[in-house]
Design a protein around this motif. Structure first.
Motif, short mmCIF file in Angstrom:
data_model
loop_
_atom_site.label_atom_id
_atom_site.label_comp_id
_atom_site.label_asym_id
_atom_site.label_seq_id
_atom_site.Cartn_x
_atom_site.Cartn_y
_atom_site.Cartn_z
N CYS A 199 0.82 -1.22 0.00
CA CYS A 199 0.00 0.00 0.00
C CYS A 199 0.85 1.27 0.00
CB CYS A 199 -0.97 0.02 1.18
SG CYS A 199 -0.13 0.32 2.75
N GLY A 200 2.18 1.12 0.12
CA GLY A 200 3.05 2.30 0.04
C GLY A 200 3.59 2.75 1.38
N LYS A 201 3.32 1.98 2.44
CA LYS A 201 3.74 2.46 3.75
C LYS A 201 5.26 2.44 3.94
CE LYS A 201 2.25 -1.87 6.07
NZ LYS A 201 2.24 -2.76 4.87
N THR A 202 5.92 1.43 3.38
CA THR A 202 7.38 1.40 3.50
C THR A 202 8.01 2.54 2.71
OG1 THR A 202 7.46 -0.96 3.96
CG2 THR A 202 9.44 0.02 3.06
N THR A 203 7.53 2.77 1.50
CA THR A 203 8.04 3.90 0.72
C THR A 203 7.87 5.20 1.49
OG1 THR A 203 7.36 2.73 -1.27
CG2 THR A 203 7.89 5.06 -1.52
N LEU A 204 6.75 5.33 2.16
CA LEU A 204 6.48 6.55 2.93
C LEU A 204 7.54 6.76 4.01
CD1 LEU A 204 4.67 8.95 3.66
CD2 LEU A 204 3.23 7.39 4.99
N ILE A 205 7.83 5.74 4.81
CA ILE A 205 8.82 6.03 5.86
C ILE A 205 10.24 6.07 5.32
CG2 ILE A 205 7.55 5.34 7.93
CD1 ILE A 205 9.36 2.91 8.08
N ARG A 206 10.48 5.41 4.19
CA ARG A 206 11.82 5.56 3.58
C ARG A 206 12.05 7.00 3.11
NH1 ARG A 206 14.99 1.17 2.33
NH2 ARG A 206 15.82 2.13 0.44
N MET A 207 10.95 7.67 2.73
CA MET A 207 11.08 9.08 2.39
C MET A 207 11.32 9.92 3.64
SD MET A 207 8.48 9.91 -0.74
CE MET A 207 6.98 9.21 -0.11
N ILE A 208 10.64 9.54 4.73
CA ILE A 208 10.78 10.32 5.96
C ILE A 208 12.21 10.24 6.50
CG2 ILE A 208 9.96 10.59 8.35
CD1 ILE A 208 7.25 9.47 7.41
N ILE A 209 12.80 9.06 6.42
CA ILE A 209 14.18 8.92 6.91
C ILE A 209 15.19 9.48 5.90
CG2 ILE A 209 14.53 6.55 6.04
CD1 ILE A 209 15.82 7.67 9.41
N GLY A 210 14.79 9.55 4.63
CA GLY A 210 15.69 10.13 3.62
C GLY A 210 16.35 9.11 2.72
N LEU A 211 15.86 7.84 2.75
CA LEU A 211 16.43 6.82 1.86
C LEU A 211 15.82 6.90 0.46
CD1 LEU A 211 16.60 3.77 4.31
CD2 LEU A 211 18.51 5.14 3.47
N GLU A 212 14.65 7.52 0.37
CA GLU A 212 14.04 7.79 -0.94
C GLU A 212 13.79 9.29 -1.03
OE1 GLU A 212 13.54 5.67 -3.30
OE2 GLU A 212 13.48 3.73 -2.27
N LYS A 213 13.92 9.82 -2.25
CA LYS A 213 13.61 11.23 -2.44
C LYS A 213 12.14 11.37 -2.82
CE LYS A 213 16.91 14.65 -3.89
NZ LYS A 213 18.11 14.29 -3.15
N PRO A 214 11.39 12.24 -2.12
CA PRO A 214 9.99 12.44 -2.51
C PRO A 214 9.92 13.09 -3.89
CG PRO A 214 10.49 13.49 -0.39
CD PRO A 214 11.78 13.06 -0.98
N THR A 215 8.90 12.72 -4.66
CA THR A 215 8.70 13.39 -5.95
C THR A 215 8.16 14.81 -5.71
OG1 THR A 215 8.15 11.22 -6.83
CG2 THR A 215 7.73 13.10 -8.25
N THR A 216 7.15 14.90 -4.84
CA THR A 216 6.68 16.23 -4.42
C THR A 216 6.38 16.17 -2.94
OG1 THR A 216 4.42 15.61 -4.98
CG2 THR A 216 5.62 16.88 -6.64
N GLY A 217 6.20 17.36 -2.35
CA GLY A 217 5.85 17.44 -0.93
C GLY A 217 7.05 17.77 -0.07
N SER A 218 6.83 17.97 1.21
CA SER A 218 7.94 18.34 2.07
C SER A 218 7.82 17.72 3.47
CB SER A 218 8.06 19.86 2.18
OG SER A 218 6.83 20.38 2.64
N ILE A 219 8.97 17.65 4.14
CA ILE A 219 9.04 17.10 5.49
C ILE A 219 9.65 18.18 6.39
CG2 ILE A 219 9.98 15.24 6.92
CD1 ILE A 219 10.46 13.75 4.17
N LEU A 220 8.94 18.54 7.46
CA LEU A 220 9.45 19.56 8.38
C LEU A 220 9.64 18.97 9.76
CD1 LEU A 220 7.89 21.27 6.09
CD2 LEU A 220 7.92 23.09 7.80
N LYS A 221 10.83 19.24 10.35
CA LYS A 221 11.04 18.78 11.71
C LYS A 221 11.29 20.00 12.58
CE LYS A 221 13.98 15.78 14.41
NZ LYS A 221 15.35 15.31 14.52
N ASN A 222 10.45 20.20 13.57
CA ASN A 222 10.50 21.40 14.42
C ASN A 222 10.57 22.67 13.56
OD1 ASN A 222 10.53 19.67 16.62
ND2 ASN A 222 12.78 19.55 16.60
N GLY A 223 9.79 22.70 12.50
CA GLY A 223 9.73 23.87 11.65
C GLY A 223 10.80 23.96 10.59
#
Lengths: 526, 256
Positions: B43-67
């Motif tokens: 369903c894409g859940k592994t791809t999702l957290i691989r993007m959060i950790i930075g092992l995959e580059k998101p095609t679009t969108g952004s990740i913010l940590k403490n702003g």
């Protein structure tokens, strides 16, 4: 269009690719460009060519069938029965892999030739020269390879389908046709192809024991080395490359994707057919021993068969003819080939098995294609291509040609080993801030030590005994000791030839022993 | 606080018909919060957290940590840990060496790294195994080593990628408790991937249910059980849990 990023990784991959193209593909292309239509027509219309072609085909087909049947019987005996002394038999039946093919022919002559030990004892007259000599020599030289491949296949057969069949009440015949045969079919064809290629491209056995029975490799050898006629040699080379290439393509497209880790339960060992296993193993290892004993008789008896006093004269004689220097050459070549070959194959496999991405598939293909180039063809193509370079005539070109010639098998060993190591380790490194190089050095390499030892041993042993590619590139100074066998044989100095064979066997046995010590000590499952 | 904004991933950009692996997913994780991402395989859940950790580059969108926008930051600088399904331990090293390896490389002093490593190994209850190599440990023990190794680098968010799918039921249960314990001891945020409804509902403060690359519902376990947004949630989550409870309630009498 994709944009190729310029970074260290891609540059090193590109560099490797260039090296492989230079060492593997360029020489073959150069050899083909050497062929012109006129020579081609001349060569294939000659009577010698057509008779050699027929000789090659008939002797190789018969030898392959016998060799694979024997290998199967041996592999079955070792893997499916619970006989004793398995390790002992294993060492003996693998001995022929440690000496040059030409010495097997020589062994047959010592045993069954006109003055042969067995001939004099039992037969009276000899008919070993010719077709049957070539067949027996080829079987002797090739069956260990078939044995090792078939052993692996039998070892990894799964017992569970047979248990299911028992439960379903299938008869033994049905079990064979519906389980055993489908399982064995592809690997067996692959073994047949490999052994066929090994035999059809070898010149050592037919050169020594063939007599008037000439095969294609002998023709190539005589054309290119005897008469320096590279163009005709290249035409013959084309015909030797064809079956090897076919075998390669067959294997490439039929690769069994099944994984050995899939085995649920390994096959049980029968105990009821022990006698058969003992007979096969005793006869085979006995014959192998007989050949080696025959070398010893030749090498240590004063003048066989008239004066059987023990002597070191033949050793002295061999060394006085530069045998020592050439032996040292061989050891240097083999050591450096091992180091160079292992380094390049490890780096290549790291790119193809672990990092993947750009060029990886091309690199992989380039790395395994050398498997399909017969040594004779490789050697010829190297003379044609590198004759005028500064490293021609030095040890460097011999190391290069050996590293390329024997590259594919060790490469595949390490490629598979790397593939089996957890595929998240580089990710773990990048999350923890540890570079890929560190992970490679601290984790991947230590986990592959066993495989690396096996690769070193493979390169060493094969470089030590090869006579094919190197025979084109060795001039007086850089000659490896294995080629002395041909030379001594052609001067009819069988004692010295046998001495050289024994020397090579000893060095290889010592190396094998050292490697096995390493393997035992602290190199078990890292 | 971690903010995921409209994250999408398309693997084959050249192929316009290709469906994205992750399609426009947004959510937030607060400090110390336990968020599960629940969904069937693929369903894409592994791809999702691989993007959060930075092992995959998101095609679009952004990740913010403490702003701070960390979308393109290297994984090691994000202050996050990651626990893999297959443990990914260094098989040639002992338990202790596994845990202190990264600390040593980061030039911590020998004593410091050893102390940190030992206290983390103690945390996961493996002090008796410091000099043992991983292949001699059980699956559950190996996963504990992986957790200790992650903790040693003191991340404020730990991502778990189906960490228990290769373990047996009783090991799962004890490991569950330990992960909860770690969450409260270190006050770390946790993003936990699973396809097991029971696991998600027993551990999480918040659950994100995914199906076919999109986020279907996000909320507390109560909200999802009581107000499923569509039939998929009803079938995949609510009915599934109900069935488990019903089949067990034959044997138990619950106190009112």
């Amino acid at each position: 269009m994709k944009i190729i990023k310029i970074n260290k990784l891609n540059i090193s991959k590109l560099l490797l690719l260039v090296i492989l193209l230079y060492c593997v593909l360029l020489p073959i292309v150069m050899m083909f460009s050497y062929i012109d239509i006129k020579t081609f027509k001349n060569v294939i219309s000659s009577n010698l060519f057509s008779s050699s072609l027929i000789n090659s085909l008939t002797s190789t087909i018969i030898s392959t069938l016998i060799s694979v049947a024997l290998a199967y019987a041996l592999a079955w005996s070792i893997n499916r029965t619970n006989i004793r002394l398995k390790k002992f038999f294993l060492v003996l039946i693998c001995l022929p892999m440690l000496i040059p093919s030409v010495s097997h022919g020589m062994g047959l002559i010592i045993l069954f030739g006109n003055n042969g030990i067995i001939t004099r004892l039992f037969l009276g007259s000899s008919s070993i020269y010719g077709f049957w000599g070539v067949v027996i020599g080829s079987v002797l030289y090739s069956f260990p390879v078939g044995f090792i491949m078939l052993s692996d296949i039998l070892k990894y057969e799964d017992q569970t389908p047979y248990e299911a069949a028992e439960v379903l009440g299938l008869s033994k015949i049905n079990q064979f046709s519906s389980i055993t045969f489908p399982y064995l079919r592809k690997p067996l064809i692959s073994v047949l192809f490999t052994v066929f290629t090994l035999i059809v491209t070898d010149y050592g056995v037919p050169l020594s024991v063939g007599g008037k029975f000439k095969t294609l490799p002998v023709l190539l050898y005589e054309d290119a080395i005897g008469q320096l006629d590279y163009a005709s040699g290249s035409v013959v080379g084309l015909f030797l490359l064809a079956p090897a290439l076919m075998a390669f393509l067959f294997d490439f497209f039929n690769k069994d994707r099944a994984n050995s880790s899939y085995i649920v339960k390994s096959m049980k060992q029968h105990s009821n057919k022990n006698i058969f296993a003992y007979i096969v193993l005793f006869l085979t290892s006995g014959f192998v021993l007989l050949v080696i004993v025959s070398f010893c008789v030749q090498a240590f008896a004063k003048t066989y068969p008239t004066d059987m006093t023990f002597t070191f004269n033949h050793f002295k004689n061999t060394f006085s003819k530069n045998g020592g220097k050439f032996l040292l050459n061989s050891v240097i070549i083999s050591t450096l080939t091992s180091i160079a070959g292992v380094s390049v194959s490890i780096i290549t496999a790291y790119f193809t098995a672990r990092l993947k991405g750009l060029f990886s598939k091309t690199l992989h293909l380039m790395s395994i294609i050398s498997l399909s180039i017969p040594g004779l063809v490789l050697g010829l193509s190297y003379v044609i291509t590198f004759k005028h370079t500064f490293f021609y005539g030095t040890l460097v070109i011999l190391i290069m040609v050996n590293a390329v010639h024997f590259f594919s098998s060790p490469y595949l060993m390490i490629y598979n080993a790397f593939g089996k190591i957890n595929n998240n380790l580089e990710d773990v490194g990048s999350i923890m801030g540890v570079s890929k190089v560190r992970i490679f050095k601290d984790v991947i390499i230590p986990q592959s030590r066993r495989t690396i030892l096996e690769m070193l041993s493979y390169f060493f042993v094969n470089s030590m005994m090869t006579i094919s590619a190197v025979s084109f590139l060795a001039i007086s100074d850089n000659k490896p000791v294995s080629l002395l066998i041909n030379q001594f044989e052609s001067y009819n100095m069988m004692e010295c030839a046998a001495t050289v064979a024994l020397l090579i066997l000893s060095v290889n046995l010592i190396m094998k022993f050292i490697f096995s010590l390493f393997k035992k000590r602290g190199f078990e499952n890292a | 606080m971690l903010e995921i904004k409209n994250l999408s991933k398309v693997f084959d950009l050249d192929n316009p018909d290709k469906k994205p692996a992750v399609d426009n997913v947004s959510f937030t994780v607060n400090k110390g919060e336990f968020l599960s991402i629940l969904g069937p395989s693929g369903c894409g859940k592994t791809t999702l957290i691989r993007m959060i950790i930075g092992l995959e580059k998101p095609t679009t969108g952004s990740i913010l940590k403490n702003g701070l926008d960390i979308t393109n930051m290297p994984p090691s600088e994000r202050g996050m840990g990651f626990v893999f399904q297959n443990y990914a331990l260094f098989e040639n090293m002992t338990v202790l060496q596994n845990v202190e390896y990264a600390l040593k490389i980061k030039k911590e002093t020998k004593k410091n790294s050893r102390d940190t490593a030992l206290s983390m190994i103690k945390e996961v209850g493996l002090l008796n195994y410091v000099d043992v190599k991983p292949y001699r440990l059980s699956g559950g023990q190996q996963q504990r080593v992986a957790i200790a190794r992650t903790l040693a680098l003191k991340p404020d968010i730990i991502l778990f990628d189906e960490p228990m799918s290769a373990l047996d039921a009783s090991t799962r249960l004890s490991l569950r408790k330990e992960i909860k314990q770690i969450q409260s001891t270190f006050n770390t945020s946790i993003i936990y991937i699973t396809h097991d409804q029971e696991e998600a509902f027993s551990m999480s403060d918040k659950i994100l249910v995914m199906d076919e690359s999109v986020s279907v519902q996000i909320g507390s376990p109560e909200e999802i059980i009581l107000k499923p947004v569509n039939q998929y949630i009803q079938d995949f989550v609510v009915d599934n849990l109900k069935y488990k409870i019903e089949s067990l309630s034959k044997f138990y009498r619950f106190e009112k």
